[in-house]
Design a protein around this motif. Structure first.
Motif, PDB file in Angstrom:
ATOM      1  N   ARG A  19       8.971  -5.146  -4.027  1.00  0.00           N
ATOM      2  CA  ARG A  19       7.623  -5.029  -4.156  1.00  0.00           C
ATOM      3  C   ARG A  19       6.936  -5.959  -5.324  1.00  0.00           C
ATOM      4  O   ARG A  19       6.036  -6.581  -5.143  1.00  0.00           O
ATOM      5  N   GLU A  20       7.902  -6.253  -6.059  1.00  0.00           N
ATOM      6  CA  GLU A  20       7.560  -7.387  -6.984  1.00  0.00           C
ATOM      7  C   GLU A  20       7.706  -8.685  -6.573  1.00  0.00           C
ATOM      8  O   GLU A  20       7.049  -9.828  -7.264  1.00  0.00           O
ATOM      9  N   GLU A  21       8.082  -8.844  -5.512  1.00  0.00           N
ATOM     10  CA  GLU A  21       8.087 -10.094  -5.015  1.00  0.00           C
ATOM     11  C   GLU A  21       6.948 -10.461  -3.934  1.00  0.00           C
ATOM     12  O   GLU A  21       6.789 -11.823  -3.583  1.00  0.00           O
ATOM     13  N   ILE A  22       6.197  -9.393  -3.643  1.00  0.00           N
ATOM     14  CA  ILE A  22       5.094  -9.638  -2.732  1.00  0.00           C
ATOM     15  C   ILE A  22       3.950 -10.507  -3.365  1.00  0.00           C
ATOM     16  O   ILE A  22       3.544 -10.294  -4.706  1.00  0.00           O
ATOM     17  N   ARG A  23       3.264 -11.459  -2.777  1.00  0.00           N
ATOM     18  CA  ARG A  23       2.292 -12.457  -3.515  1.00  0.00           C
ATOM     19  C   ARG A  23       0.758 -12.244  -2.748  1.00  0.00           C
ATOM     20  O   ARG A  23       1.103 -12.104  -1.431  1.00  0.00           O
ATOM     21  N   LEU A  90       3.007   0.207   7.910  1.00  0.00           N
ATOM     22  CA  LEU A  90       2.508  -0.485   6.716  1.00  0.00           C
ATOM     23  C   LEU A  90       2.920  -0.065   5.467  1.00  0.00           C
ATOM     24  O   LEU A  90       3.470   1.129   5.182  1.00  0.00           O
ATOM     25  N   ARG A  91       3.188  -1.109   4.613  1.00  0.00           N
ATOM     26  CA  ARG A  91       3.652  -0.795   3.076  1.00  0.00           C
ATOM     27  C   ARG A  91       2.312  -0.476   2.160  1.00  0.00           C
ATOM     28  O   ARG A  91       2.074  -1.316   1.266  1.00  0.00           O
ATOM     29  N   GLU A  92       1.507   0.597   2.720  1.00  0.00           N
ATOM     30  CA  GLU A  92       0.101   0.928   2.080  1.00  0.00           C
ATOM     31  C   GLU A  92       0.502   1.335   0.536  1.00  0.00           C
ATOM     32  O   GLU A  92      -0.095   0.517  -0.395  1.00  0.00           O
ATOM     33  N   ASP A  93       1.728   1.935   0.046  1.00  0.00           N
ATOM     34  CA  ASP A  93       1.960   2.109  -1.354  1.00  0.00           C
ATOM     35  C   ASP A  93       2.184   0.854  -2.082  1.00  0.00           C
ATOM     36  O   ASP A  93       1.668   0.833  -3.133  1.00  0.00           O
ATOM     37  N   ASP A  94       2.851   0.244  -1.472  1.00  0.00           N
ATOM     38  CA  ASP A  94       3.266  -1.091  -2.360  1.00  0.00           C
ATOM     39  C   ASP A  94       2.069  -1.755  -2.334  1.00  0.00           C
ATOM     40  O   ASP A  94       1.848  -2.621  -3.610  1.00  0.00           O
ATOM     41  N   LEU A  95       1.317  -2.115  -1.490  1.00  0.00           N
ATOM     42  CA  LEU A  95       0.180  -3.014  -1.399  1.00  0.00           C
ATOM     43  C   LEU A  95      -0.935  -2.258  -2.500  1.00  0.00           C
ATOM     44  O   LEU A  95      -1.441  -3.246  -3.090  1.00  0.00           O
ATOM     45  N   PHE A  99      -2.194  -4.731  -5.343  1.00  0.00           N
ATOM     46  CA  PHE A  99      -3.516  -5.253  -5.157  1.00  0.00           C
ATOM     47  C   PHE A  99      -4.388  -3.943  -4.738  1.00  0.00           C
ATOM     48  O   PHE A  99      -4.650  -3.638  -3.586  1.00  0.00           O
ATOM     49  N   PRO A 100      -4.872  -3.057  -5.943  1.00  0.00           N
ATOM     50  CA  PRO A 100      -5.791  -1.870  -5.699  1.00  0.00           C
ATOM     51  C   PRO A 100      -6.890  -2.258  -4.910  1.00  0.00           C
ATOM     52  O   PRO A 100      -7.856  -3.303  -5.180  1.00  0.00           O
ATOM     53  N   GLY A 101      -7.124  -1.607  -3.652  1.00  0.00           N
ATOM     54  CA  GLY A 101      -8.222  -1.468  -2.648  1.00  0.00           C
ATOM     55  C   GLY A 101      -8.359  -2.807  -2.030  1.00  0.00           C
ATOM     56  O   GLY A 101      -9.069  -2.827  -0.794  1.00  0.00           O
ATOM     57  N   VAL A 106     -10.062  -4.962   3.608  1.00  0.00           N
ATOM     58  CA  VAL A 106      -9.617  -5.774   4.758  1.00  0.00           C
ATOM     59  C   VAL A 106      -9.866  -5.157   5.908  1.00  0.00           C
ATOM     60  O   VAL A 106     -10.485  -5.317   6.672  1.00  0.00           O
ATOM     61  N   LEU A 107      -8.913  -3.891   6.074  1.00  0.00           N
ATOM     62  CA  LEU A 107      -9.083  -3.128   7.211  1.00  0.00           C
ATOM     63  C   LEU A 107     -10.396  -2.496   7.494  1.00  0.00           C
ATOM     64  O   LEU A 107     -10.887  -2.501   8.740  1.00  0.00           O
TER      65      LEU A 107
END
Length: 117
Positions: A19-23, A90-95, A99-101, A106-107
């Motif tokens: 999670r902490e690596e997602i940019r 989808l990694r909805e919880d991580d995203l 990045f809230p919202g 986007v979807l």
């Protein structure tokens, strides 16, 4: 560090960013492509998990593989094997935590732009 996803008996593992690596820029790049955005949209529309072959995409199998890899490496989806099928979700919880919202906005824009007129 990318962590391989546990497998269900197949022995094959796929690398995913923690999670902490997602940019943000990597997520936005992944979702900027129409095919990848379509994949994310289909996963979000009630398909919590789908086999790659279940998507009817207008590209070759190797191109599909590329698009799924970009989404996985960006942290947008998580994949694992069930037998010979590669399942995606989808990694909805991580995203949402990072990045809230963002993903929902986007979807929603994607859905609005693909509604019949």
């Amino acid at each position: 560090m990318h962590t391989p996803e546990p497998t269900a008996g197949s022995g094959r593992r796929l690398a995913h960013p923690e999670r902490e690596e997602i940019r943000l820029e990597t997520v936005l790049h992944a979702l900027a492509d129409p095919i990848r955005l379509r994949i994310a949209g289909e996963l979000a529309d009630g398909h919590t998990e789908m086999a790659c072959i279940a998507f009817e995409l207008p590209v070759s199998k190797s191109t599909c593989t590329h698009h799924f890899r970009v989404l996985r490496e960006a942290g947008v989806i998580r994949q694992h094997y069930e037998g010979t099928a590669r399942m995606s979700r989808l990694r909805e919880d991580d995203l949402e935590a990072l990045f809230p919202g963002l993903l929902s906005a986007v979807l929603e824009a994607y859905r609005r732009s693909h509604r019949p007129v």
